[in-house]
Design a protein around this motif. Structure first.
Motif, PDB file in Angstrom:
ATOM      1  N   ILE A  13      57.265  22.096  52.141  1.00 59.00           N
ATOM      2  CA  ILE A  13      56.212  21.302  51.503  1.00 59.00           C
ATOM      3  C   ILE A  13      56.738  20.675  50.222  1.00 59.00           C
ATOM      4  O   ILE A  13      56.522  19.495  49.964  1.00 59.00           O
ATOM      5  N   VAL A  14      57.464  21.451  49.436  1.00 58.16           N
ATOM      6  CA  VAL A  14      58.028  20.933  48.189  1.00 58.16           C
ATOM      7  C   VAL A  14      59.071  19.859  48.480  1.00 58.16           C
ATOM      8  O   VAL A  14      59.091  18.809  47.843  1.00 58.16           O
ATOM      9  N   LYS A  15      59.915  20.097  49.471  1.00 55.15           N
ATOM     10  CA  LYS A  15      61.014  19.177  49.787  1.00 55.15           C
ATOM     11  C   LYS A  15      60.517  17.882  50.429  1.00 55.15           C
ATOM     12  O   LYS A  15      60.894  16.790  50.016  1.00 55.15           O
ATOM     13  N   ASN A  16      59.663  18.003  51.454  1.00 52.47           N
ATOM     14  CA  ASN A  16      59.233  16.838  52.237  1.00 52.47           C
ATOM     15  C   ASN A  16      57.891  16.260  51.801  1.00 52.47           C
ATOM     16  O   ASN A  16      57.532  15.164  52.208  1.00 52.47           O
ATOM     17  N   GLY A  17      57.130  17.025  51.055  1.00 57.50           N
ATOM     18  CA  GLY A  17      55.795  16.577  50.672  1.00 57.50           C
ATOM     19  C   GLY A  17      54.706  17.014  51.630  1.00 57.50           C
ATOM     20  O   GLY A  17      53.523  16.813  51.362  1.00 57.50           O
ATOM     21  N   TYR A  18      55.081  17.606  52.765  1.00 61.15           N
ATOM     22  CA  TYR A  18      54.098  18.094  53.736  1.00 61.15           C
ATOM     23  C   TYR A  18      54.797  19.028  54.727  1.00 61.15           C
ATOM     24  O   TYR A  18      56.020  19.094  54.788  1.00 61.15           O
ATOM     25  N   TRP A  19      53.986  19.738  55.504  1.00 61.96           N
ATOM     26  CA  TRP A  19      54.483  20.559  56.614  1.00 61.96           C
ATOM     27  C   TRP A  19      53.487  20.453  57.749  1.00 61.96           C
ATOM     28  O   TRP A  19      52.272  20.557  57.541  1.00 61.96           O
ATOM     29  N   THR A  20      53.976  20.231  58.941  1.00 60.81           N
ATOM     30  CA  THR A  20      53.132  20.192  60.135  1.00 60.81           C
ATOM     31  C   THR A  20      53.582  21.289  61.079  1.00 60.81           C
ATOM     32  O   THR A  20      54.768  21.395  61.394  1.00 60.81           O
ATOM     33  N   GLY A  21      52.643  22.107  61.492  1.00 64.19           N
ATOM     34  CA  GLY A  21      52.960  23.199  62.394  1.00 64.19           C
ATOM     35  C   GLY A  21      51.693  23.882  62.869  1.00 64.19           C
ATOM     36  O   GLY A  21      50.601  23.315  62.805  1.00 64.19           O
ATOM     37  N   PHE A  41      46.505  26.913  65.789  1.00 68.01           N
ATOM     38  CA  PHE A  41      45.720  25.935  65.040  1.00 68.01           C
ATOM     39  C   PHE A  41      46.699  24.976  64.380  1.00 68.01           C
ATOM     40  O   PHE A  41      47.435  25.361  63.473  1.00 68.01           O
ATOM     41  N   LYS A  42      46.741  23.729  64.850  1.00 65.73           N
ATOM     42  CA  LYS A  42      47.686  22.757  64.326  1.00 65.73           C
ATOM     43  C   LYS A  42      47.193  22.229  62.984  1.00 65.73           C
ATOM     44  O   LYS A  42      46.037  21.825  62.858  1.00 65.73           O
ATOM     45  N   VAL A  43      48.092  22.257  61.985  1.00 62.12           N
ATOM     46  CA  VAL A  43      47.746  21.800  60.647  1.00 62.12           C
ATOM     47  C   VAL A  43      48.851  20.925  60.077  1.00 62.12           C
ATOM     48  O   VAL A  43      50.012  21.042  60.462  1.00 62.12           O
ATOM     49  N   THR A  44      48.460  20.073  59.170  1.00 68.87           N
ATOM     50  CA  THR A  44      49.391  19.337  58.322  1.00 68.87           C
ATOM     51  C   THR A  44      48.924  19.580  56.898  1.00 68.87           C
ATOM     52  O   THR A  44      47.812  19.213  56.539  1.00 68.87           O
ATOM     53  N   VAL A  45      49.774  20.230  56.117  1.00 66.65           N
ATOM     54  CA  VAL A  45      49.414  20.549  54.735  1.00 66.65           C
ATOM     55  C   VAL A  45      50.352  19.820  53.791  1.00 66.65           C
ATOM     56  O   VAL A  45      51.535  19.671  54.062  1.00 66.65           O
ATOM     57  N   SER A  46      49.795  19.356  52.675  1.00 68.61           N
ATOM     58  CA  SER A  46      50.594  18.575  51.744  1.00 68.61           C
ATOM     59  C   SER A  46      50.789  19.246  50.397  1.00 68.61           C
ATOM     60  O   SER A  46      51.587  18.785  49.594  1.00 68.61           O
ATOM     61  N   THR A  47      50.054  20.327  50.144  1.00 64.39           N
ATOM     62  CA  THR A  47      50.255  21.077  48.900  1.00 64.39           C
ATOM     63  C   THR A  47      50.251  22.570  49.204  1.00 64.39           C
ATOM     64  O   THR A  47      49.675  23.011  50.205  1.00 64.39           O
ATOM     65  N   ILE A  48      50.855  23.317  48.322  1.00 61.02           N
ATOM     66  CA  ILE A  48      50.907  24.775  48.497  1.00 61.02           C
ATOM     67  C   ILE A  48      49.510  25.369  48.330  1.00 61.02           C
ATOM     68  O   ILE A  48      49.144  26.317  49.029  1.00 61.02           O
ATOM     69  N   GLU A  49      48.712  24.804  47.440  1.00 59.55           N
ATOM     70  CA  GLU A  49      47.343  25.289  47.245  1.00 59.55           C
ATOM     71  C   GLU A  49      46.514  25.099  48.515  1.00 59.55           C
ATOM     72  O   GLU A  49      45.756  25.990  48.902  1.00 59.55           O
ATOM     73  N   TYR A  50      46.664  23.950  49.152  1.00 63.55           N
ATOM     74  CA  TYR A  50      45.940  23.699  50.404  1.00 63.55           C
ATOM     75  C   TYR A  50      46.432  24.643  51.502  1.00 63.55           C
ATOM     76  O   TYR A  50      45.637  25.116  52.319  1.00 63.55           O
ATOM     77  N   LEU A  51      47.722  24.941  51.526  1.00 64.28           N
ATOM     78  CA  LEU A  51      48.266  25.899  52.488  1.00 64.28           C
ATOM     79  C   LEU A  51      47.619  27.262  52.293  1.00 64.28           C
ATOM     80  O   LEU A  51      47.190  27.893  53.267  1.00 64.28           O
TER      81      LEU A  51
END
Length: 76
Positions: A13-21, A41-51
Motif C-alpha cells: 500500500i505504501v509502495k504502490n498506493g493501493y492493494w487489491t486482493g 471478499f475482494k477489496v482494493t484498499v488505498s490507505t493503511i487506516e482503511y485496511l
C-alpha cells in the motif's frame, strides 16, 4: 492464489498506493476463495487506516470457530 502477510500488504500500500486482493477467514481453503463457494471478499484498499477498518469489519461478520478466527490475505 498467493497468501501474503499483513505486513507485506501494508508495504505494498505504501509502495504502490493501493492493494487489491482477497480477505478470507484463516481456515478457508484457497480453492474456495473464488470457486463455487466464493468465500473470499475482494477489496482494493488505498490507505493503511482503511485496511485496518476493512479487516476489522470482515473479521466481525465472517470469522468464527468453523471458518477461522483470523483474517488471511491472498493476492491473485
Amino acid at each position: 492464489m498467493e497468501k501474503q502477510h499483513k505486513s507485506t500488504v501494508k508495504s505494498l500500500i505504501v509502495k504502490n498506493g493501493y492493494w487489491t486482493g482477497f480477505l478470507v477467514a484463516s481456515k478457508v481453503n484457497p480453492a474456495n476463495i473464488e470457486g463455487c463457494w466464493n468465500l473470499g471478499f475482494k477489496v482494493t484498499v488505498s490507505t493503511i487506516e482503511y485496511l485496518e477498518k476493512t479487516v476489522e469489519r470482515f473479521a466481525y461478520y465472517n470469522c468464527n470457530s468453523e471458518l477461522g478466527n483470523r483474517v488471511s490475505f491472498y493476492e491473485k
